[in-house]
Write a protein that holds these residues in place. Structure first.
Motif, short mmCIF file in Angstrom:
data_model
loop_
_atom_site.label_atom_id
_atom_site.label_comp_id
_atom_site.label_asym_id
_atom_site.label_seq_id
_atom_site.Cartn_x
_atom_site.Cartn_y
_atom_site.Cartn_z
N SER A 23 2.08 -7.67 -11.43
CA SER A 23 1.47 -6.60 -10.64
C SER A 23 2.51 -5.79 -9.89
N GLY A 24 3.69 -6.36 -9.70
CA GLY A 24 4.72 -5.72 -8.89
C GLY A 24 4.54 -5.95 -7.40
N HIS A 25 3.50 -6.63 -7.03
CA HIS A 25 3.21 -6.88 -5.62
C HIS A 25 3.27 -8.38 -5.35
N ALA A 26 4.48 -8.92 -5.43
CA ALA A 26 4.68 -10.35 -5.27
C ALA A 26 4.37 -10.80 -3.85
N ARG A 27 3.83 -12.00 -3.76
CA ARG A 27 3.50 -12.59 -2.47
C ARG A 27 4.27 -13.90 -2.30
N ALA A 28 4.20 -14.44 -1.09
CA ALA A 28 4.92 -15.67 -0.80
C ALA A 28 4.53 -16.79 -1.75
N GLU A 29 3.27 -16.87 -2.11
CA GLU A 29 2.83 -17.91 -3.03
C GLU A 29 3.48 -17.76 -4.40
N ASP A 30 3.80 -16.53 -4.79
CA ASP A 30 4.51 -16.32 -6.06
C ASP A 30 5.92 -16.92 -5.98
N LEU A 87 7.45 -2.67 -3.67
CA LEU A 87 8.45 -2.89 -2.64
C LEU A 87 9.50 -3.88 -3.14
N PRO A 88 10.79 -3.65 -2.84
CA PRO A 88 11.84 -4.57 -3.31
C PRO A 88 11.98 -5.80 -2.42
N PHE A 89 10.87 -6.32 -1.96
CA PHE A 89 10.84 -7.55 -1.18
C PHE A 89 9.40 -8.06 -1.20
N VAL A 90 9.22 -9.27 -0.73
CA VAL A 90 7.89 -9.88 -0.67
C VAL A 90 7.31 -9.61 0.71
N ILE A 91 6.22 -8.89 0.74
CA ILE A 91 5.69 -8.34 1.98
C ILE A 91 5.37 -9.40 3.02
N ASP A 92 4.92 -10.58 2.58
CA ASP A 92 4.54 -11.62 3.53
C ASP A 92 5.57 -12.75 3.61
N LEU A 93 6.81 -12.44 3.20
CA LEU A 93 7.89 -13.41 3.32
C LEU A 93 9.18 -12.66 3.67
N ARG A 94 9.19 -12.12 4.88
CA ARG A 94 10.33 -11.34 5.32
C ARG A 94 10.50 -11.53 6.82
#
Length: 362
Positions: free
Chosen positions: A241-248, A308-315
């Motif tokens: 999806s391109g929208h990776a999360r912390a669980e990914d 985004l070039p980062f994980v939104i909920d792991l920053r």
């Protein structure tokens, strides 16, 4: 886990991305290290996160600057940065330097390249870089170079004849051979050929997200079987999806552990500790930057204007503590978490950076 483990980021950044100079630099294709903002917030956030050491990118990666000269200049820039912030930073040359950084409450800075183009046609330059403190050399970026093919090179030609000589020279000087961004055949060739263990300092698992920037199980298994290291990044390529999360991130770590074993997997976030404050403003400029990378032929499949070039909920400063919490929830014990957060990289560094008598190729 009550005590923060040793945290070693196998590929990351020291920067305050909210500072004006860094905002301007982020919009460029190949910003200079002189445009980074290593200010009080950068350092305070890095300390607050628990970071022990980080492999930073310096030197030539892409663009029009002369690769060798620009790389020498960048090394000098970082030497000055470390010297100017000596109360907080220390240059890492050995695994013992990482341990000392932790004991002294400083952050170890590991000098690394994300492209070996600066070697030119002279493998003797590798000795020059090693003498200046470079400890990690990534063979390719996304595109092909004269050493091998990057992950976006359609031919997938593998390590070149000269590339074999480059690996020999890196082995001779006990510099890490990093196969992040490499094409599959180049990765397999280099991992099999190198007489020292190799690494993939920032990647994901292609079995979970079939994108070129991620590594196949065959690549992961070979790197680990030779005593190497694999760092999982906090990047959009972890999800189709391109929208990776912390669980990914946790899913990819778990898969890598299953393939490689728990002694060969760590983290290489490919990001900063300090968070971007104004995400709306950042998104407004992101499309232009992604288009610029695509036009220059250095973008990767999976990069889009909305990724985004980062994980939104792991920053931010709690990213490592949050990862620990998620790994604990997955059933990982404290010893395994300590390995993933830092000691696996430290052990790998010990294997590569420590000269071994009689290690020349037969």
């Amino acid at each position: 886990m009550t005590d923060t483990p040793m945290i070693i980021n196998a590929l990351g950044q020291l920067d305050n991305p909210n500072a004006p100079a860094s905002v301007d630099a982020a919009a460029q294709l190949n910003p200079s290290s002189e445009q980074l903002t290593i200010d009080k917030k950068t350092l305070a956030d890095a300390h607050a996160s628990g970071l022990t050491a980080v492999n930073i990118t310096l030197g030539y990666t892409m663009g029009d600057l002369p690769p060798y000269e620009h790389t020498l200049h960048e090394i000098a820039v970082w030497d000055a940065l470390v010297r100017d912030h000596s109360a907080d930073l220390t240059k890492v040359l050995t695994a013992a330097d990482i341990r000392r950084a932790r004991a002294e409450g400083r952050i170890g800075v590991i000098y690394g390249f994300q492209n070996a183009v600066a070697v030119g046609d002279d493998t003797g330059r590798i000795a020059t870089f090693a003498d200046l403190g470079v400890r990690v050399v990534q063979l390719t970026y996304n595109q092909a170079n004269h050493i091998g093919d990057g992950s976006m090179a359609p031919e997938n030609r593998g390590l070149s004849d000269f590339g074999h000589r480059v690996v020999d020279a890196l082995n001779e000087r006990h510099v890490m051979v990093d196969l992040s961004h490499s094409g599959e055949r180049t990765c397999l060739d280099a991992a099999a050929y190198s007489r020292q263990p190799v690494s993939v300092n920032h990647t994901g698992c292609r079995a979970l997200a079939d994108l070129p920037r991620n590594k196949t199980d065959e690549e992961l298994r070979l790197v680990a079987s030779r005593g190497g290291f694999v760092g999982i990044y906090f990047m959009p390529f972890l999800s189709l999806s391109g929208h990776a999360r912390a669980e990914d991130v946790v899913d990819h770590i778990a898969h890598a552990v299953n393939v490689c074993g728990e002694d060969h997997v760590g983290i290489g976030t490919d990001g900063t500790v300090t968070s971007i404050d104004d995400l709306d403003a950042y998104r407004a400029h992101l499309a232009e930057h992604v288009a610029l990378r695509r036009e220059a032929g250095v973008g990767a499949a999976g990069e889009r204007a909305d990724t985004l070039p980062f994980v939104i909920d792991l920053r931010g400063v709690n990213q490592f503590r949050e990862l620990i919490r998620l790994l604990e929830a997955r059933g990982y014990g404290s010893r395994r978490i300590e390995k993933i957060l830092g000691t696996n990289f430290l052990d790998y560094a010990e294997r590569v950076w420590t000269p071994v008598t009689g290690s020349s190729r037969s």
